[in-house]
Design an enzyme around this catalytic site. Structure first.
Site, short mmCIF file in Angstrom:
data_model
loop_
_atom_site.label_atom_id
_atom_site.label_comp_id
_atom_site.label_asym_id
_atom_site.label_seq_id
_atom_site.Cartn_x
_atom_site.Cartn_y
_atom_site.Cartn_z
N ALA A 64 -0.13 51.91 24.70
CA ALA A 64 -0.47 52.74 23.55
C ALA A 64 -1.39 51.95 22.63
O ALA A 64 -1.41 50.72 22.67
CB ALA A 64 0.82 53.11 22.81
N GLY A 103 2.70 51.98 27.68
CA GLY A 103 2.29 53.36 27.95
C GLY A 103 1.38 53.46 29.16
O GLY A 103 1.35 54.50 29.83
N GLU A 106 3.58 53.58 32.00
CA GLU A 106 4.30 54.86 31.95
C GLU A 106 3.44 56.00 32.50
O GLU A 106 3.92 56.88 33.19
CB GLU A 106 4.76 55.15 30.52
CG GLU A 106 5.87 54.18 30.09
CD GLU A 106 6.22 54.29 28.61
OE1 GLU A 106 5.30 54.13 27.79
OE2 GLU A 106 7.39 54.54 28.30
N GLU A 126 6.96 46.53 25.24
CA GLU A 126 7.20 47.16 23.93
C GLU A 126 8.14 46.35 23.05
O GLU A 126 7.96 46.29 21.83
CB GLU A 126 7.75 48.58 24.12
CG GLU A 126 6.73 49.60 24.58
CD GLU A 126 6.58 49.68 26.10
OE1 GLU A 126 7.05 48.76 26.79
OE2 GLU A 126 5.98 50.66 26.58
N1 3HC Z 1 -3.82 48.60 21.38
C1 3HC Z 1 -4.88 48.30 20.59
N2 3HC Z 1 -5.63 47.21 20.74
C2 3HC Z 1 -5.29 46.36 21.73
C3 3HC Z 1 -4.22 46.60 22.59
C4 3HC Z 1 -3.46 47.78 22.39
N3 3HC Z 1 -2.44 48.10 23.17
N4 3HC Z 1 -4.14 45.58 23.47
C5 3HC Z 1 -5.12 44.74 23.18
N5 3HC Z 1 -5.83 45.20 22.12
C6 3HC Z 1 -7.01 44.60 21.51
C7 3HC Z 1 -6.71 43.26 20.86
O1 3HC Z 1 -6.24 43.44 19.53
C8 3HC Z 1 -8.06 42.57 20.92
O2 3HC Z 1 -8.84 43.11 19.88
P1 3HC Z 1 -9.91 42.18 19.10
O3 3HC Z 1 -10.86 41.74 20.16
O4 3HC Z 1 -10.48 43.10 18.09
O5 3HC Z 1 -9.11 41.04 18.52
C9 3HC Z 1 -8.66 43.09 22.24
O6 3HC Z 1 -7.92 44.28 22.56
C10 3HC Z 1 -8.54 42.13 23.41
O7 3HC Z 1 -7.18 41.69 23.48
P2 3HC Z 1 -6.79 40.18 23.76
O8 3HC Z 1 -7.64 39.28 22.93
O9 3HC Z 1 -5.32 40.09 23.61
O10 3HC Z 1 -7.23 40.03 25.28
P3 3HC Z 1 -6.47 39.30 26.47
O11 3HC Z 1 -7.31 39.48 27.66
O12 3HC Z 1 -6.06 37.94 26.06
O13 3HC Z 1 -5.11 40.13 26.67
C11 3HC Z 1 -3.71 42.06 26.97
C12 3HC Z 1 -5.14 41.47 27.07
C13 3HC Z 1 -2.80 41.40 28.03
C14 3HC Z 1 -3.82 43.53 27.24
C15 3HC Z 1 -3.13 41.78 25.57
O14 3HC Z 1 -4.07 42.21 24.61
C16 3HC Z 1 -1.84 42.49 25.29
O15 3HC Z 1 -0.80 42.01 25.65
N6 3HC Z 1 -1.92 43.64 24.61
C17 3HC Z 1 -0.76 44.37 24.19
C18 3HC Z 1 -0.20 45.17 25.32
C19 3HC Z 1 1.01 45.95 24.87
O16 3HC Z 1 1.85 45.47 24.16
N7 3HC Z 1 1.09 47.20 25.33
C20 3HC Z 1 2.19 48.04 24.99
C21 3HC Z 1 1.87 48.79 23.76
S1 3HC Z 1 3.25 49.70 23.15
C22 3HC Z 1 3.31 51.10 24.09
O17 3HC Z 1 2.59 51.24 25.04
C23 3HC Z 1 4.28 52.14 23.64
C24 3HC Z 1 4.52 53.20 24.66
O18 3HC Z 1 5.68 52.90 25.40
C25 3HC Z 1 4.67 54.52 24.03
#
Ligand code: 3HC
Ligand code: NAI
Length: 693
Positions: A64, A103, A106, A126
């Protein structure tokens, strides 16, 4: 290609429909991506016999869009997207590659088959953001990979690679190639009956109560402070019942987590880790660093050398004599053996690091090929200046000269050279090959490309770098020195060290301040207090308990005694005696502090000094200070850092607390100007972060 939204496009190839997701950098499931998927499905399902869905760029969907949390969500929300995928009139196959998280996983789980490419990193992270999977992960996960595996992924947030995803049943097959090609091939195989499809929601799952209960109680013991992991277990328990009911319960629990303060704190920590990578000199081109020199092979020098070797850099380590070099080599070997044991390095790589990458020396000319030299000798300005005079003589032109000093003036150190533009502070934390934080201390004359090189080195070493200015202790240790005093005031006025530690642990720190001092060694703080004694303001309240403890040689763990006795870690009864004597000398009648009062004083002290650091321009933004505390000082992630915590409590409340305590000690409890201004105008540190970009 036809656009279904700004971020989603589709095409028809024969009787196959292909959906391409393109929302750089990581295909987060933003409102446009969600709407685009639904629109593309609707357009394709009446035209084709099977659909392949894949991500452009480096991910399928990384989850998400975290930026949208805490704000109203535009329709369709992610569970509706997943339902639309699952109820599509024709089979949909997901090609998953790169980050396929939360997500994103998912959405994939809602498809009718899944094919993984080698770059896959799948997970349900999450909980790391204080929430639970909210688009069916807790309901479809158990149906595909069983309850136990879902509990594992959903409560740890760990990522699995393609082969493990296959073994878990999370994907049906592994393949290689460009995502679009694989998607086309897979959809054709579905039509030809060579790739089986099914609706995940229709799979029956049995949730074993004993497994769930065991898991829940183990988790309560391990992560008592956290909210969402326990909630994830609660949601998974519904997977064995009716699917629609399970989805509804998951949604309700997800919403509960979204409202929790821990969600805000953890998401702040997520963005803090990334925000610190933006600094004023980031446009400059870093200098190449292939060979690093390290002066001093004690605790820090050996750790820094280890960190560089782990990153594959050549290292020349210089010590005063051969005995010291032998000790350094033994420490580095032990560190690398540990890395091999933990699977961070192969045995061959360790042998190569010790054999080919590491050179030990007692002579400065051996630094002649080094691109950067990091000094980690005793914390003494005279010694450091002598080292830098030698570096100035022997380092090649353009080499970066760095000091790992904890407190000393980097500009003063730079004066010992004729190249202050190449001098910088690189403040590692102990153990240097493990701790995430690196403070990059920028001196008055440090060149922008030298700063950029510091950040580039941090990236190579997989550390989180935060830019700091020059002052006594920079960001982290300056704050530490300040709140350590309040810990002393608390024990002088009535609490015991063990009570202070327990209260601080209750807030979420892994250790309290007295346990940390015992671990780090009380002699370091003692030396700093002696150094600063001549400049200590006359109005400052000074507690002598720590000095009395040190005078007995009780330097903490390494001495077998400190505030606690080791190895068993029970309170040192003699210290309690010292405290009583000091109280009597000062005429203090001890009072009772509640744990809450202890935490409030401790945190208020931390916030006040953090704000002064902002006022002085030592940190660029509030979020940099939060990152220093989170990644270098064990600040509990779910509180987001001291300044996020201050926002969450309310700045007026922090001011009110400081003013209340000021009636006891007006010198210590001064309210910083900026804090008062923000409190008076209803401002916040979050707004300052936003304004700074
Ligand atoms: N939403 C919005 N922005 C995101 C994002 C996300 N899910 N994931 C990464 N980004 C952004 C980062 O903030 C960063 O932005 P910036 O360049 O402006 O600082 C850019 O994308 C690149 O991210 P990283 O610098 O972290 O790049 P890496 O290659 O080191 O890592 C990654 C990539 C493994 C995808 C890491 O960013 C990460 O772990 N992201 C979070 C993933 C996550 O937690 N997903 C679950 C979200 S909750 C959800 O899905 C709820 C659902 O169940 C309803
Ligand atoms: P240490 O006492 O363990 O190691 C210092 C080493 O430097 C010794 O091995 C000594 O032989 C060597 N040394 C001294 N003078 C030298 C010289 N002229 N030439 C070559 N080698 C020399 O000290 P530690 O803890 O490693 O600290 C080193 C520096 O790192 C200090 O500035 C300290 O403030 C800083 N630091 C320490 C941290 C810690 O937790 N120990 C954390 C972060 C920074």
């Amino acid at each position: 290609m036809t656009a279904a939204s700004d971020t989603v496009s589709y095409e028809i190839v024969g009787d196959v429909g292909l959906i391409c997701l393109e929302n750089p950098p990581v295909n987060a499931a933003s409102a446009s991506l969600r709407a685009g998927i639904v629109a593309a499905l609707q357009a394709l399902e009446i035209e084709v016999s099977a659909i392949g869905i894949y991500g452009a760029g480096r991910a399928f969907i990384a989850g998400a869009d975290i930026k949208e949390f805490g704000q109203p969500q535009a329709d369709p929300i992610l569970p509706e997207v997943c339902l639309a995928v699952e109820n599509c009139a024709v089979p949909v196959v997901a090609i998953v590659h790169g980050p396929t998280l939360g997500g994103g996983l998912e959405v994939a789980m809602s498809c009718h088959a899944r094919i993984a490419l080698p770059s896959l990193r799948a997970g349900l992270p999450e909980v790391l953001l204080g929430i639970i999977p909210g688009a069916g992960g807790t309901q479809r996960g158990p149906r595909l990979m069983g309850v136990r595996n879902t509990l594992d992924l959903a409560t740890t947030g760990r990522h699995v690679k393609a082969d493990e995803a296959l073994a878990l049943g999370l994907v049906d097959r592994l393949d290689e190639g460009a995502p679009r090609d694989v998607a086309l091939r897979a959809a054709q195989e579905v039509i030809a009956g060579r790739l089986a499809t099914r609706r995940t929601a229709e799979i029956i799952v049995k949730a074993d109560r004993t497994v769930l209960n065991e898991f829940a109680s183990a988790l309560r013991a391990k992560q008592a402070h956290l909210f969402s992991p326990h909630k994830a277990v609660e949601a998974v328990a519904f997977a064995s019942g009716d699917f629609a009911h399970g989805m509804q319960r998951e949604r309700e629990i997800f919403q509960e987590c979204i409202q929790s303060p821990q969600r805000a704190g953890l998401i702040h920590a997520f963005f803090a880790e990334r925000a610190v990578g933006k600094y004023p000199e980031m446009g400059a081109t870093p200098r190449e660093v292939a060979e690093v020199g390290v002066v001093g092979g004690g605790t820090m020098g050996a750790g820094i050398a280890t960190a560089c070797l782990l990153a594959g850099l050549k290292v020349v380590l210089l010590e005063m004599n051969v005995d010291a070099l032998d000790r350094a080599r033994a420490t580095i070997t032990g560190n690398l053996d540990g890395a091999v044991k933990r699977g961070k390095m192969s045995a061959e790589a360790r042998d190569a690091a010790l054999g080919e990458l590491l050179k030990l020396s007692t002579k400065y000319p051996d630094f002649s090929a080094c691109d950067m030299i990091i000094e980690a000798v005793f914390e003494d300005m005279t010694v450091k200046k002598q080292v830098f005079r030698n570096l100035n003589l022997h380092a090649k032109p353009g080499a970066i000269l760095a000091t790992n000093t904890s407190y000393l003036d980097v500009d003063e150190v730079a004066k010992a050279t004729a190249r202050p533009e190449s001098v910088i502070g690189l403040h590692f934390f102990s153990p240097a090959h493990v701790m995430k934080l690196l403070e990059i201390v920028v001196g008055a004359h440090t060149a922008p490309e030298v700063v950029a090189t510091g950040f580039a080195l941090a990236k190579k070493l997989r550390k989180i770098a935060v830019r700091a200015g020059v002052c006594d202790g920079f960001i982290g240790n300056r704050i530490l020195n300040h709140y350590r005093k309040v810990a002393d005031y608390l024990i002088m006025d009535g609490a015991s060290p063990a009570q202070v530690d327990a209260a601080v642990r209750g807030f979420g720190f892994a250790m309290g301040p007295f346990q940390v001092m015992d671990l780090a060694g009380l002699d370091i703080g003692w030396a700093t207090r002696k150094r600063l004694a001549p400049t200590r303001p006359a109005e400052e309240r000074y507690v002598e308990i720590a000095d009395r403890v040190c005078e007995n040689g009780w330097f903490g763990r390494k001495a077998g005694r400190g505030y606690y006795d080791y190895p068993d870690g029970t309170p040192n009864a003699d210290v309690l005696q010292i405290i009583e004597t000091e109280r009597a000398k000062a005429g203090i009648t001890p009072c009772d502090f509640s744990d809450q009062e202890i935490v409030e004083r401790y945190m208020t002290a931390m916030v006040c000094e953090a704000v002064r650091i902002l006022e002085d321009g030592i940190a660029q933004r509030p979020i940099d200070i939060d990152a220093v505390q989170l990644f270098g000082y064990g600040f509990p992630r779910h509180h987001g850092g001291p300044l996020h915590y201050a926002d969450s409590i309310g700045l007026a409340e922090i001011v009110a607390r400081a003013e209340r305590y000021a009636s006891e000690d007006a010198h210590y409890w001064q309210v910083p100007r900026l804090l008062r201004e923000l409190a008076d105008t209803g401002g916040s540190f979050a707004e300052l972060n936003q304004a700074a970009g």
